[in-house]
Design an enzyme around this catalytic site. Structure first.
Site, PDB file in Angstrom:
ATOM      1  N   GLY A 169       5.126   1.592 -10.936  1.00  0.00           N
ATOM      2  CA  GLY A 169       4.348   2.826 -10.934  1.00  0.00           C
ATOM      3  C   GLY A 169       4.366   3.587 -12.241  1.00  0.00           C
ATOM      4  O   GLY A 169       3.886   4.717 -12.313  1.00  0.00           O
ATOM      5  N   GLU A 173      11.325  -6.899  -9.031  1.00  0.00           N
ATOM      6  CA  GLU A 173      10.608  -5.692  -9.432  1.00  0.00           C
ATOM      7  C   GLU A 173      11.513  -4.833 -10.325  1.00  0.00           C
ATOM      8  O   GLU A 173      12.354  -4.091  -9.820  1.00  0.00           O
ATOM      9  CB  GLU A 173      10.196  -4.877  -8.212  1.00  0.00           C
ATOM     10  CG  GLU A 173       9.202  -5.573  -7.311  1.00  0.00           C
ATOM     11  CD  GLU A 173       8.536  -4.583  -6.372  1.00  0.00           C
ATOM     12  OE1 GLU A 173       7.308  -4.483  -6.402  1.00  0.00           O
ATOM     13  OE2 GLU A 173       9.247  -3.893  -5.635  1.00  0.00           O
ATOM     14  N   GLY A 206       1.422  -2.945  -6.347  1.00  0.00           N
ATOM     15  CA  GLY A 206       1.387  -1.602  -5.785  1.00  0.00           C
ATOM     16  C   GLY A 206       0.015  -0.974  -5.899  1.00  0.00           C
ATOM     17  O   GLY A 206      -0.916  -1.308  -5.168  1.00  0.00           O
ATOM     18  N   GLY A 207      -0.143  -0.055  -6.860  1.00  0.00           N
ATOM     19  CA  GLY A 207      -1.367   0.734  -6.972  1.00  0.00           C
ATOM     20  C   GLY A 207      -2.640  -0.082  -7.077  1.00  0.00           C
ATOM     21  O   GLY A 207      -3.682   0.298  -6.529  1.00  0.00           O
ATOM     22  N   TRP A 235       0.810  -1.215   0.000  1.00  0.00           N
ATOM     23  CA  TRP A 235       0.000   0.000   0.000  1.00  0.00           C
ATOM     24  C   TRP A 235       0.849   1.273   0.000  1.00  0.00           C
ATOM     25  O   TRP A 235       0.321   2.356  -0.238  1.00  0.00           O
ATOM     26  CB  TRP A 235      -0.929   0.011   1.214  1.00  0.00           C
ATOM     27  CG  TRP A 235      -1.964  -1.073   1.226  1.00  0.00           C
ATOM     28  CD1 TRP A 235      -2.154  -2.056   0.285  1.00  0.00           C
ATOM     29  CD2 TRP A 235      -2.959  -1.305   2.228  1.00  0.00           C
ATOM     30  NE1 TRP A 235      -3.194  -2.877   0.638  1.00  0.00           N
ATOM     31  CE2 TRP A 235      -3.713  -2.435   1.840  1.00  0.00           C
ATOM     32  CE3 TRP A 235      -3.281  -0.673   3.430  1.00  0.00           C
ATOM     33  CZ2 TRP A 235      -4.765  -2.927   2.600  1.00  0.00           C
ATOM     34  CZ3 TRP A 235      -4.329  -1.172   4.195  1.00  0.00           C
ATOM     35  CH2 TRP A 235      -5.065  -2.279   3.782  1.00  0.00           C
ATOM     36  N   LYS A 236       2.132   1.128   0.317  1.00  0.00           N
ATOM     37  CA  LYS A 236       3.044   2.278   0.399  1.00  0.00           C
ATOM     38  C   LYS A 236       2.463   3.331   1.355  1.00  0.00           C
ATOM     39  O   LYS A 236       1.842   2.978   2.355  1.00  0.00           O
ATOM     40  CB  LYS A 236       3.347   2.819  -0.999  1.00  0.00           C
ATOM     41  CG  LYS A 236       3.861   1.725  -1.936  1.00  0.00           C
ATOM     42  CD  LYS A 236       4.343   2.243  -3.257  1.00  0.00           C
ATOM     43  CE  LYS A 236       4.804   1.078  -4.124  1.00  0.00           C
ATOM     44  NZ  LYS A 236       5.366   1.533  -5.418  1.00  0.00           N
TER      45      LYS A 236
END
Length: 250
Positions: A173, A167, A234-235, A10-11
């Site tokens: 991103g 990654e 991620g997002g 979620w960063k």
């Protein structure tokens, strides 16, 4: 479940209220998963999301970072023993953003990996190359160096507890994703490295995730590669609508 996993990073996103609702929403929509599902949440949410996952088999919580010292005057940091006492299952280490913004190198990350393992926490170790390295054809060499420095000092028993996340920095991103074949090639290279260092049995069981603009539209094809065991997302992990189809693709 074997070696498969889908982890969300979620960063620095979601408030505690939003995060609790997100975790509960994912679990309600996905049900009992056929793969391990990990929520990598901001530190302020670790305890509450752990409480949510504790009642739901197949779901786990990861811290997004951890300090390399046991205790001391390190304002704002969390130690391995703190995370372990809170029941946290995993910790993400070596993410490209930690390398880029906080100058973490693989010597430091190696220390963190060992501290996590000693505390009973499973590391999700991130590695990957930048675009100029990929374009120069040096991506395998760079990733090899990262893994050797961070993981090759581990014992056979220790490496069994480590998840590796490949990654490519150029795909994080950016909306650009490594092709399924690019992902497979690097994952196969990493698995060969583990085989050469630790043996074929360990290599056959180590979990290797792909991270870099994974989304519902490409998850099934990427996860279908023989050496890709899932994703570090991620997002797309920030909404039920996107994350659940990715979980079900694995």
């Amino acid at each position: 479940m074997s070696r498969t996993m889908v982890a969300g990073n979620w960063k620095m996103n979601t408030t505690p209220t939003e995060g609790k609702a997100l975790a509960e929403g994912v679990i309600a929509a996905a049900g009992t998963p056929s793969t391990k599902v990990v929520f990598g949440v901001p530190a302020i949410q670790l305890m509450q999301v752990k409480a949510v996952t504790a009642a739901n088999p197949g779901y786990f919580v990861a811290a997004q970072n951890m300090h390399h010292e046991d205790k001391g005057a390190y304002t704002g940091e969390l130690s391995a023993s703190m995370l372990a006492d809170a029941g946290i299952d995993y910790v993400i280490l070596g993410h490209s953003e930690r390398r880029e913004y906080f100058n973490e190198d693989d010597s430091l990350i190696n220390t963190k990996v060992l501290k996590a393992l000693a505390a009973g926490i499973k590391p999700i170790y991130c590695c990957g190359e930048k675009l100029n390295v990929r374009e120069a054809g040096n991506h395998e060499m760079v990733v090899s160096k990262q893994i050797e420095e961070a993981l090759f000092s581990l014992s056979r028993d220790q490496i069994k507890e480590v998840v590796i996340a490949y990654e490519p920095v150029w795909a994080i991103g950016t909306g650009v994703t490594a092709s399924p074949q690019q992902a497979q090639d690097m994952h196969a290279h990493i698995r060969r490295m583990i085989d050469n260092q630790f043996g074929s049995e360990i290599a056959a069981n180590v979990t290797i995730l792909y991270g870099g603009s994974v989304k519902p539209a490409n998850a099934e094809e990427i996860f279908g590669m023989p050496d890709v065991d899932g994703g570090l997302v991620g997002g797309a992990s920030l909404s039920v609508e996107n994350f659940v189809p990715i979980i079900k693709a694995r």
